[in-house]
Each structure stands twice: as C-alpha cells, then as structure tokens.
Design a protein around this motif. Structure first.
Motif, PDB file in Angstrom:
ATOM      1  N   GLU A  86      -9.300  -6.305  10.433  1.00 57.92           N
ATOM      2  CA  GLU A  86     -10.041  -6.476   9.175  1.00 57.92           C
ATOM      3  C   GLU A  86     -10.141  -5.154   8.424  1.00 57.92           C
ATOM      4  N   VAL A  87     -10.476  -4.079   9.138  1.00 59.39           N
ATOM      5  CA  VAL A  87     -10.567  -2.754   8.508  1.00 59.39           C
ATOM      6  C   VAL A  87      -9.201  -2.327   7.993  1.00 59.39           C
ATOM      7  N   ARG A  88      -8.166  -2.560   8.779  1.00 58.40           N
ATOM      8  CA  ARG A  88      -6.810  -2.168   8.378  1.00 58.40           C
ATOM      9  C   ARG A  88      -6.392  -2.872   7.092  1.00 58.40           C
ATOM     10  N   ARG A  89      -6.672  -4.168   6.989  1.00 60.11           N
ATOM     11  CA  ARG A  89      -6.306  -4.906   5.780  1.00 60.11           C
ATOM     12  C   ARG A  89      -7.082  -4.434   4.562  1.00 60.11           C
ATOM     13  N   ARG A  90      -8.335  -4.104   4.773  1.00 63.18           N
ATOM     14  CA  ARG A  90      -9.219  -3.765   3.656  1.00 63.18           C
ATOM     15  C   ARG A  90      -9.120  -2.305   3.237  1.00 63.18           C
ATOM     16  N   ALA A  91      -8.954  -1.409   4.209  1.00 57.87           N
ATOM     17  CA  ALA A  91      -9.165   0.007   3.928  1.00 57.87           C
ATOM     18  C   ALA A  91      -7.921   0.882   4.034  1.00 57.87           C
ATOM     19  N   ILE A  92      -6.806   0.336   4.547  1.00 60.14           N
ATOM     20  CA  ILE A  92      -5.626   1.167   4.789  1.00 60.14           C
ATOM     21  C   ILE A  92      -4.390   0.527   4.164  1.00 60.14           C
ATOM     22  N   GLY A  93      -3.626   1.343   3.446  1.00 61.49           N
ATOM     23  CA  GLY A  93      -2.349   0.907   2.898  1.00 61.49           C
ATOM     24  C   GLY A  93      -1.225   1.669   3.584  1.00 61.49           C
ATOM     25  N   PHE A  94      -0.086   0.996   3.769  1.00 62.07           N
ATOM     26  CA  PHE A  94       1.046   1.600   4.470  1.00 62.07           C
ATOM     27  C   PHE A  94       2.284   1.617   3.575  1.00 62.07           C
ATOM     28  N   VAL A  95       2.991   2.751   3.599  1.00 63.48           N
ATOM     29  CA  VAL A  95       4.288   2.874   2.921  1.00 63.48           C
ATOM     30  C   VAL A  95       5.263   3.468   3.925  1.00 63.48           C
ATOM     31  N   TYR A  96       6.441   2.834   4.046  1.00 62.15           N
ATOM     32  CA  TYR A  96       7.428   3.279   5.026  1.00 62.15           C
ATOM     33  C   TYR A  96       8.689   3.774   4.331  1.00 62.15           C
ATOM     34  N   GLN A  97       9.607   4.352   5.131  1.00 59.73           N
ATOM     35  CA  GLN A  97      10.869   4.837   4.578  1.00 59.73           C
ATOM     36  C   GLN A  97      11.661   3.698   3.941  1.00 59.73           C
ATOM     37  N   PHE A  98      11.665   2.543   4.594  1.00 62.24           N
ATOM     38  CA  PHE A  98      12.307   1.357   4.041  1.00 62.24           C
ATOM     39  C   PHE A  98      11.212   0.448   3.504  1.00 62.24           C
ATOM     40  N   HIS A  99      11.439  -0.117   2.344  1.00 58.86           N
ATOM     41  CA  HIS A  99      10.353  -0.773   1.603  1.00 58.86           C
ATOM     42  C   HIS A  99       9.792  -2.019   2.285  1.00 58.86           C
ATOM     43  N   HIS A 100      10.602  -2.744   3.051  1.00 55.71           N
ATOM     44  CA  HIS A 100      10.142  -3.948   3.764  1.00 55.71           C
ATOM     45  C   HIS A 100       9.524  -4.997   2.824  1.00 55.71           C
ATOM     46  N   LEU A 101      10.029  -5.086   1.615  1.00 59.46           N
ATOM     47  CA  LEU A 101       9.581  -6.148   0.718  1.00 59.46           C
ATOM     48  C   LEU A 101      10.149  -7.484   1.185  1.00 59.46           C
ATOM     49  N   LEU A 102       9.423  -8.554   0.929  1.00 61.12           N
ATOM     50  CA  LEU A 102       9.905  -9.886   1.292  1.00 61.12           C
ATOM     51  C   LEU A 102      10.958 -10.310   0.265  1.00 61.12           C
ATOM     52  N   PRO A 103      12.209 -10.513   0.687  1.00 59.93           N
ATOM     53  CA  PRO A 103      13.304 -10.705  -0.272  1.00 59.93           C
ATOM     54  C   PRO A 103      13.224 -11.997  -1.071  1.00 59.93           C
ATOM     55  N   GLU A 104      12.543 -13.009  -0.539  1.00 61.11           N
ATOM     56  CA  GLU A 104      12.481 -14.299  -1.234  1.00 61.11           C
ATOM     57  C   GLU A 104      11.395 -14.364  -2.296  1.00 61.11           C
ATOM     58  N   PHE A 105      10.609 -13.298  -2.395  1.00 56.15           N
ATOM     59  CA  PHE A 105       9.515 -13.272  -3.364  1.00 56.15           C
ATOM     60  C   PHE A 105       9.765 -12.204  -4.426  1.00 56.15           C
ATOM     61  N   SER A 106       9.197 -12.411  -5.604  1.00 53.78           N
ATOM     62  CA  SER A 106       9.324 -11.437  -6.685  1.00 53.78           C
ATOM     63  C   SER A 106       8.486 -10.198  -6.381  1.00 53.78           C
ATOM     64  N   ALA A 107       8.687  -9.150  -7.190  1.00 52.39           N
ATOM     65  CA  ALA A 107       7.889  -7.934  -7.046  1.00 52.39           C
ATOM     66  C   ALA A 107       6.400  -8.264  -7.164  1.00 52.39           C
ATOM     67  N   ARG A 108       6.063  -9.056  -8.164  1.00 54.35           N
ATOM     68  CA  ARG A 108       4.663  -9.437  -8.374  1.00 54.35           C
ATOM     69  C   ARG A 108       4.111 -10.194  -7.170  1.00 54.35           C
ATOM     70  N   GLU A 109       4.882 -11.131  -6.648  1.00 60.39           N
ATOM     71  CA  GLU A 109       4.434 -11.939  -5.518  1.00 60.39           C
ATOM     72  C   GLU A 109       4.259 -11.092  -4.259  1.00 60.39           C
ATOM     73  N   ASN A 110       5.105 -10.067  -4.095  1.00 66.79           N
ATOM     74  CA  ASN A 110       4.965  -9.176  -2.956  1.00 66.79           C
ATOM     75  C   ASN A 110       3.642  -8.409  -3.000  1.00 66.79           C
ATOM     76  N   ILE A 111       3.117  -8.199  -4.191  1.00 64.89           N
ATOM     77  CA  ILE A 111       1.832  -7.511  -4.328  1.00 64.89           C
ATOM     78  C   ILE A 111       0.670  -8.496  -4.251  1.00 64.89           C
ATOM     79  N   VAL A 112       0.905  -9.722  -4.655  1.00 68.22           N
ATOM     80  CA  VAL A 112      -0.129 -10.766  -4.607  1.00 68.22           C
ATOM     81  C   VAL A 112      -0.437 -11.181  -3.166  1.00 68.22           C
TER      82      VAL A 112
END
Length: 251
Positions: free
Chosen positions: A87-113
């Motif tokens: 719960e704390v990790r979801r609420r209080a911590i953001g992660f950025v990695y060397q490879f973006h790991h975006l979900l390919p089937e979703f749009s940029a907006r949906e990946n943030i939603v």
C-alpha cells in the motif's frame, strides 16, 4: 512513527542486507545510512555488483533489510506487513527503470491511468491526472499513441509520467537514461530534474553517467557495502570515469 524530519522523503538508518549463499553469508550492505530530501536529486554510482540494486530495492520496499530502519515521508515502515508495504509503495513511491516497461497494448494515456485505478482512483480523475502529466512531460499530443509509435525518449518520458501518477513522495530511478542516446538522455534528465524540483519529490537515481551525476545535488558511491558521499563537482575519487561510463547495467 519515525523521528525522521518530514522533509526527508527517504531515510535509511543502519541498514544491513545479508544473503546466505552456498552455506556462506554474503553481506552486501553493511550499515548504510541515507537520506533524500524533498525536491532533492541524489545520484547513486558504483560498478556493477557493488550493491546498488539491493539498496534501491530496500529503499523502494521491494526487499526487506536484514537489519536497520526504513522511513518513507517521515514514517517508519520497517515493521509493516507485506500488505501495508504494498500500500505504501503504491501510494508513496514511483519507479523508473532503464527500460520503460510500458504495456504495449495500451496508449500512453492509459499507461498512466492504470496505476491510479489500481490505487482506487476514479477513472475520470485518473484521466485528468494523466493528461496533466502528459502536458508536464511535453507529450500532450501523443497520449493516444501506443508505445510502439513513440520514440525511445518519448517512451521514457511516459514512464516517468507513470511513475508520478499517484503523486509519490519518493522517486526511485535505476539507470533512467541508460538506454538512450546522449542527446535524448540529456533531454529526459532535464525534464526529470525539473519535475522533481517542481513537485518536491525526493529522487534517488542510480546511474553510470558521471556527467549527469555531477548535475545532481549529491553523489553517493557504493563501496564495500557502504556509502561514500562526494560533492558533485569532485568525482575523481570514483576512479576511472571511462570504466564507469562503459557500464550499461545496474548491480
């Protein structure tokens, strides 16, 4: 509750991490102390195998220390069970990695939603936040595009926006520009720095790029399981800069 000042987004106190390996004890972290303040960029450097990834995993609540205390936003989270840590990790911590790991089937907006909805945010509110973050990273015209239609730099900017979706107090970044060409890396780092300052997020950034490390507020080197701090303008004690730049993956 920890006695950590509230403007410390992260505090590690006397953190030890040991692993049992083939009947032997391997001590990766040996009493690490670390703070990251609000709006502060802290570089974490050192060769592969030094323990940087272990430190990031503990700071990001992905791994527990063998000994020591971890505080996020002034709150001691060391004794929390796995559910509360998530719960704390979801609420209080953001992660950025060397490879973006975006979900390919979703749009940029949906990946943030999506991470907002997982955290219980209403879909309409999540969309508004996503649009705000896309504007912040200069991609408001690219929100409907899937990752395959975005450049490498654009994908990483979406990944940064996603990491900020739930308004975290702490950002953990592991080689966020390591997969980008120098020009794009410069642009992404400048944007990341501006957002950290503006949003008053604390950022711990592992990098082998000493040019970027010199532009952060503090530089910490992992050495023999401990942290050694340098002024960003005085990185010569780190050894051969060329060998560090040649590294492409975190430890």
């Amino acid at each position: 509750m920890s006695d950590a000042p509230m403007d410390n987004m992260l505090e590690l106190k006397a953190v030890v991490r040991r692993f049992e390996q083939a009947g032997e004890t391997l001590e990766v972290l040996r009493g690490v102390d670390l703070t990251v303040g609000a709006g502060e960029l802290v570089a974490l450097v050192g060769p592969s195998g030094a323990g940087k990834s272990t430190l990031l995993h503990i700071a990001g609540l992905l791994e527990r220390p063998t000994e020591g205390r971890v505080s996020i936003g002034g709150t001691d989270v060391s004794g929390l069970d796995d559910g509360k840590r998530t719960e704390v990790r979801r609420r209080a911590i953001g992660f950025v990695y060397q490879f973006h790991h975006l979900l390919p089937e979703f749009s940029a907006r949906e990946n943030i939603v999506l991470p907002q909805m997982i955290a219980g945010v209403a879909k309409s509110t999540a969309r508004q936040r996503a649009d705000e973050l896309l504007r912040m990273v200069g991609l408001e015209q690219r929100g409907t595009h899937r990752p395959a239609r975005l450049s490498g730099g654009e994908q990483q900017r979406v990944a940064i926006a996603r990491a900020l979706a739930n308004a975290p107090s702490l950002l953990i970044a592991d080689e966020p520009t390591g997969n980008l060409d120098p020009h794009t890396a410069e642009h992404v780092f400048a944007m990341l720095s501006a957002i950290v300052r503006q949003a008053k997020v604390g950022a711990l950034v592992a990098t082998h790029n000493l040019d970027l490390a010199r532009r952060m507020d503090r530089v910490l080197e992992m050495r023999d399981g401990r942290l050694v701090e340098y002024d960003p303008g005085e990185l010569e004690p780190l050894g051969d800069p060329a060998s560090l730049r040649a590294e492409t993956s975190g430890s």
